[in-house]
Write an enzyme that holds these catalytic residues in place. Structure first.
Site, PDB file in Angstrom:
ATOM      1  N   GLU A   1       0.857  -1.191   0.000  1.00 49.05           N
ATOM      2  CA  GLU A   1       0.000   0.000   0.000  1.00 49.05           C
ATOM      3  C   GLU A   1       0.885   1.230   0.000  1.00 49.05           C
ATOM      4  O   GLU A   1       2.076   1.155   0.331  1.00 49.05           O
ATOM      5  CB  GLU A   1      -0.939   0.004   1.201  1.00 49.05           C
TER       6      GLU A   1
ATOM      7  N   HIS B   1      -8.696  11.074   2.902  1.00 45.58           N
ATOM      8  CA  HIS B   1      -8.382  10.003   1.950  1.00 45.58           C
ATOM      9  C   HIS B   1      -8.528  10.555   0.546  1.00 45.58           C
ATOM     10  O   HIS B   1      -9.538  11.188   0.228  1.00 45.58           O
ATOM     11  CB  HIS B   1      -9.308   8.806   2.154  1.00 45.58           C
TER      12      HIS B   1
ATOM     13  N   ARG C   1      -0.987   9.426   1.713  1.00 49.51           N
ATOM     14  CA  ARG C   1      -2.329   9.967   1.464  1.00 49.51           C
ATOM     15  C   ARG C   1      -2.395  11.484   1.401  1.00 49.51           C
ATOM     16  O   ARG C   1      -3.087  12.031   0.540  1.00 49.51           O
ATOM     17  CB  ARG C   1      -3.248   9.530   2.600  1.00 49.51           C
TER      18      ARG C   1
ATOM     19  N   HIS D   1     -11.135  11.102   6.552  1.00 44.24           N
ATOM     20  CA  HIS D   1     -11.002   9.651   6.659  1.00 44.24           C
ATOM     21  C   HIS D   1     -10.552   9.181   8.031  1.00 44.24           C
ATOM     22  O   HIS D   1     -11.051   8.177   8.538  1.00 44.24           O
ATOM     23  CB  HIS D   1     -10.003   9.170   5.604  1.00 44.24           C
TER      24      HIS D   1
ATOM     25  N   ARG E   1      -1.108   9.305   9.087  1.00 34.36           N
ATOM     26  CA  ARG E   1      -1.064   7.857   9.305  1.00 34.36           C
ATOM     27  C   ARG E   1      -0.621   7.107   8.058  1.00 34.36           C
ATOM     28  O   ARG E   1      -1.107   7.369   6.953  1.00 34.36           O
ATOM     29  CB  ARG E   1      -2.455   7.378   9.708  1.00 34.36           C
TER      30      ARG E   1
HETATM   31  C1  LIG Z   1     -13.769   3.151   5.085  1.00 35.84           C
HETATM   32  C2  LIG Z   1     -12.620   2.888   6.006  1.00 35.84           C
HETATM   33  C3  LIG Z   1     -11.599   2.044   5.616  1.00 35.84           C
HETATM   34  C4  LIG Z   1     -10.514   1.802   6.463  1.00 35.84           C
HETATM   35  N1  LIG Z   1      -9.546   0.924   6.073  1.00 35.84           N
HETATM   36  C5  LIG Z   1      -8.545   0.625   6.939  1.00 35.84           C
HETATM   37  C6  LIG Z   1      -7.588  -0.374   6.622  1.00 35.84           C
HETATM   38  O1  LIG Z   1      -7.642  -1.000   5.572  1.00 35.84           O
HETATM   39  N2  LIG Z   1      -6.597  -0.624   7.525  1.00 35.84           N
HETATM   40  C7  LIG Z   1      -6.497   0.038   8.709  1.00 35.84           C
HETATM   41  O2  LIG Z   1      -5.572  -0.236   9.488  1.00 35.84           O
HETATM   42  N3  LIG Z   1      -7.414   0.973   9.039  1.00 35.84           N
HETATM   43  C8  LIG Z   1      -8.431   1.266   8.198  1.00 35.84           C
HETATM   44  N4  LIG Z   1      -9.366   2.205   8.552  1.00 35.84           N
HETATM   45  C9  LIG Z   1      -9.279   2.834   9.876  1.00 35.84           C
HETATM   46  C10 LIG Z   1      -9.687   1.834  10.937  1.00 35.84           C
HETATM   47  O3  LIG Z   1     -10.746   1.051  10.460  1.00 35.84           O
HETATM   48  C11 LIG Z   1     -10.130   2.512  12.212  1.00 35.84           C
HETATM   49  O4  LIG Z   1      -9.226   3.494  12.606  1.00 35.84           O
HETATM   50  C12 LIG Z   1     -10.228   1.508  13.353  1.00 35.84           C
HETATM   51  O5  LIG Z   1     -10.952   0.399  12.936  1.00 35.84           O
HETATM   52  C13 LIG Z   1     -10.885   2.147  14.538  1.00 35.84           C
HETATM   53  O6  LIG Z   1     -11.233   1.141  15.449  1.00 35.84           O
HETATM   54  P1  LIG Z   1     -11.825   1.535  16.842  1.00 35.84           P
HETATM   55  O7  LIG Z   1     -12.088   0.259  17.557  1.00 35.84           O
HETATM   56  O8  LIG Z   1     -10.973   2.537  17.486  1.00 35.84           O
HETATM   57  O9  LIG Z   1     -13.212   2.314  16.515  1.00 35.84           O
HETATM   58  P2  LIG Z   1     -14.495   1.827  15.727  1.00 35.84           P
HETATM   59  O10 LIG Z   1     -14.250   0.590  14.996  1.00 35.84           O
HETATM   60  O11 LIG Z   1     -15.015   2.975  14.967  1.00 35.84           O
HETATM   61  O12 LIG Z   1     -15.528   1.481  16.912  1.00 35.84           O
HETATM   62  C14 LIG Z   1     -16.066   2.477  17.732  1.00 35.84           C
HETATM   63  C15 LIG Z   1     -17.088   1.845  18.660  1.00 35.84           C
HETATM   64  O13 LIG Z   1     -17.415   2.769  19.698  1.00 35.84           O
HETATM   65  C16 LIG Z   1     -18.807   2.745  19.945  1.00 35.84           C
HETATM   66  N5  LIG Z   1     -19.195   4.024  20.539  1.00 35.84           N
HETATM   67  C17 LIG Z   1     -18.870   5.272  20.126  1.00 35.84           C
HETATM   68  N6  LIG Z   1     -19.404   6.187  20.963  1.00 35.84           N
HETATM   69  C18 LIG Z   1     -20.081   5.506  21.908  1.00 35.84           C
HETATM   70  C19 LIG Z   1     -20.872   5.877  23.036  1.00 35.84           C
HETATM   71  N7  LIG Z   1     -21.081   7.168  23.366  1.00 35.84           N
HETATM   72  N8  LIG Z   1     -21.451   4.904  23.778  1.00 35.84           N
HETATM   73  C20 LIG Z   1     -21.278   3.601  23.453  1.00 35.84           C
HETATM   74  N9  LIG Z   1     -20.539   3.176  22.393  1.00 35.84           N
HETATM   75  C21 LIG Z   1     -19.956   4.126  21.640  1.00 35.84           C
HETATM   76  C22 LIG Z   1     -19.407   2.505  18.568  1.00 35.84           C
HETATM   77  O14 LIG Z   1     -20.734   2.050  18.701  1.00 35.84           O
HETATM   78  C23 LIG Z   1     -18.419   1.470  18.007  1.00 35.84           C
HETATM   79  O15 LIG Z   1     -18.797   0.196  18.461  1.00 35.84           O
HETATM   80  C24 LIG Z   1     -10.450   2.456   7.714  1.00 35.84           C
HETATM   81  C25 LIG Z   1     -11.475   3.317   8.103  1.00 35.84           C
HETATM   82  C26 LIG Z   1     -12.556   3.544   7.261  1.00 35.84           C
HETATM   83  C27 LIG Z   1     -13.634   4.475   7.705  1.00 35.84           C
END
Ligand SMILES: Cc1cc2nc3c(=O)[nH]c(=O)nc-3n(C[C@H](O)[C@H](O)[C@H](O)COP(=O)(O)OP(=O)(O)OC[C@H]3O[C@@H](n4cnc5c(N)ncnc54)[C@H](O)[C@@H]3O)c2cc1C
Length: 491
Positions: free
Chosen positions: A114, A228, A275, A336, A371
């Site tokens: 990538e 992005h 990016r 993004h 990132r």
């Molecule tokens: C389209 C897209 C493609 C991506 N592709 C990649 C990739 O290929 N590789 C990579 O490394 N990263 C990628 N990323 C980034 C990566 O997916 C995210 O940074 C990472 O998954 C974030 O994980 P997280 O567990 O921190 O948050 P999230 O997966 O966003 O989870 C957040 C959680 O918090 C909960 N929550 C939020 N507020 C509250 C509240 N007040 N009360 C209760 N629950 C709450 C939500 O319900 C959810 O369950 C991508 C992101 C996007 C948007």
């Protein structure tokens, strides 16, 4: 639901779920998800997870260097080293518990390239890696009877007590419920919804960052936003579908409105530059050409390859009436990822005792100012596991708990929220803090956002999901613009 837990995990993305499976059966964990369990940025991740798994063709030092180069050397080098050295173990753990990463004919994990990576080191499950990880982790969490999962349950308040926290939960029926925990891990994800156009899921409203800020936790670099370069340029949808970096990694080229390649004009790395560089190139080219029409072309790779390697992107584009095996894909940059967040140390500890943060809501410093692709799932895994390990150690050292008295619920009623606050915040941020920022517009926008925040704080509104999310967006927007002002004044 119980009156007290050992650990409250807020979030069911990669960070929250992976933390949850680290605790032994005697530790009682409450895991919250404000919407459906699978609605998260993690579920949307396409490209994959970066990890040095083949030491014959790759090296930790190279992954560290690529991360620092993308991050403009504004990274926390210690955190990057932890990420790079411990990450492969966490990726292999995912494989062990059943994540079906794509494999070569000889059974080894397939690794793709990538942008910004000097080696093929991204493991993936087709173009829906995040969904494969979340589904597998969820199934694994459900095998842990010590983890109580509450779906559609939103954390609206967090009160610090000496022995832990009292948490205000908005239950699926809209009622309030108070519970407590000795430790809290915020894994609430990003802030994409503060922008008009974003690739982020609807949950990305910065709730965890806001609650931590209200407790006085240190927040850092919230204005370090990644755009992005290649989101599908849908006409109206706020959530824009991502055309993964891996598509360029596999040879897709960027074209301007006249069908000409232009990326190398702005950087010798062309389409595979980091990016921010590619996003900048698109915005500069759009000014040069006076057109916002841009395209990705992968038609030369052959239909069979494209459909097999990018089935989700192929299907999603087809729904928009674009057959990517024969047609160019319309693309444009959009919000993004958030590099900053709740400031944490190498064990995901925030500046508030017993409060931890991991994943996109946190700032470990691994990403620096930008990132590197596929490092964020890795960060979510490594630092949520480290948070769980640290919490476990502290629970073992001090098994007693005294949170004190608190009621079962509280009155959330109030005036109806006026329409338009969220829309206005999104417009203001999109207008002054996009790919090429417009610092001159910041003071006026910040003043208006502060007025909105003040109205939300003092208006006596009913505490429901709309209210909590509007308050989060206003808080996050204010912090972003305050930071921009400070940086501008310091220059
Ligand atoms: C389209 C897209 C493609 C991506 N592709 C990649 C990739 O290929 N590789 C990579 O490394 N990263 C990628 N990323 C980034 C990566 O997916 C995210 O940074 C990472 O998954 C974030 O994980 P997280 O567990 O921190 O948050 P999230 O997966 O966003 O989870 C957040 C959680 O918090 C909960 N929550 C939020 N507020 C509250 C509240 N007040 N009360 C209760 N629950 C709450 C939500 O319900 C959810 O369950 C991508 C992101 C996007 C948007």
């Amino acid at each position: 639901m119980k009156k007290q837990y050992d650990v409250l995990i807020v979030g069911s993305g990669a960070a929250g779920l992976y933390a949850a499976i680290q605790f032994p059966p005697q530790v009682e964990v409450l895991l919250l998800s404000k919407r459906e369990l699978t609605l998260s940025n993690s579920s949307l991740a396409q490209g994959g997870v970066a990890a040095v798994l083949d030491l014959q063709n790759d090296a930790y030092a190279l992954h560290v260097q690529d991360t620092l180069t993308a991050g403009k050397s504004k990274n926390n080098v210690q955190a990057v080293e932890v990420l790079v050295q411990e990450g492969p173990g966490d990726v292999l753990r995912l494989k062990e518990i059943g994540v079906d990463f794509d494999r070569e004919a000889d059974g080894t994990l397939q690794k793709t390239l990538e942008a910004g990576h000097s080696r093929h080191r991204i493991v993936h499950h087709k173009d829906s890696t995040g969904k494969a990880i979340v589904d597998t982790l969820l199934a694994e969490v459900k095998r842990h009877p010590n983890v109580t999962i509450c779906e559609n349950t939103l954390l609206y308040s967090l009160e610090k007590r000496e022995g832990g926290f009292v948490a205000g939960l908005l239950m699926p029926d809209g009622s309030s419920r108070l519970t407590s925990a000795r430790f809290c891990l915020l894994a609430t994800g990003g802030i994409g919804r503060v922008y008009q156009y974003t690739t982020n899921s609807a949950i990305a409203t910065g709730d965890g960052i806001t609650l931590a800020h209200r407790l006085g936790a240190k927040i850092r670099h919230l204005s370090w936003i990644q755009f992005h370069p290649t989101a599908f340029a849908a006409e109206n949808d706020r959530e824009r579908f991502l055309i993964s970096e891996a598509v360029r990694g596999e040879g897709a080229v960027l074209l301007n409105c006249d069908g000409e390649r232009f990326a190398e004009k702005y950087d010798p790395r062309g389409e595979l530059a980091p990016r921010d560089v590619v996003s900048n190139a698109i915005i500069l080219e759009s000014r040069f050409k006076h057109s916002e029409k841009f395209y990705l072309d992968i038609t030369h790779k052959g239909a069979a390859f494209v459909k097999n390697r990018f089935p989700m992107i192929y299907e999603n584009c087809l729904k928009e009436k674009i057959d990517i095996t024969t047609q160019w894909i319309p693309v444009f940059p959009c919000q993004h990822y958030l590099m900053g967040g709740i400031d944490v140390d190498l064990y995901a500890r925030t500046s508030i005792d017993r409060l931890y943060a991991a994943g996109e809501c946190s700032h470990t410093g691994v990403h620096g100012a930008n990132r590197l692709a596929s490092n964020s799932l890795l960060e979510a895994l490594v630092f949520s596991r480290r948070a769980a390990e640290d919490i476990l150690k502290r629970l073992q050292e001090d098994p007693s708990a005294d949170i004190g008295e608190f009621p079962d619920s509280e009155d959330l009623s109030g005036a109806p929220l006026p329409h338009g606050h969220r829309t206005e915040i999104r417009r203001l941020i999109q207008d002054c803090h996009f790919v090429i920022p417009e610092p001159d517009k910041v003071p006026e926008s910040l003043q208006r956002i502060r007025e909105i925040l003040d109205d939300l704080e003092t208006g006596g509104y009913e505490v429901n999901r709309d209210f909590v999310e509007a308050r989060s967006l206003a808080t996050v927007a204010a912090i972003i613009l305050e930071e921009v002002m400070e940086e501008h004044d310091a220059e």
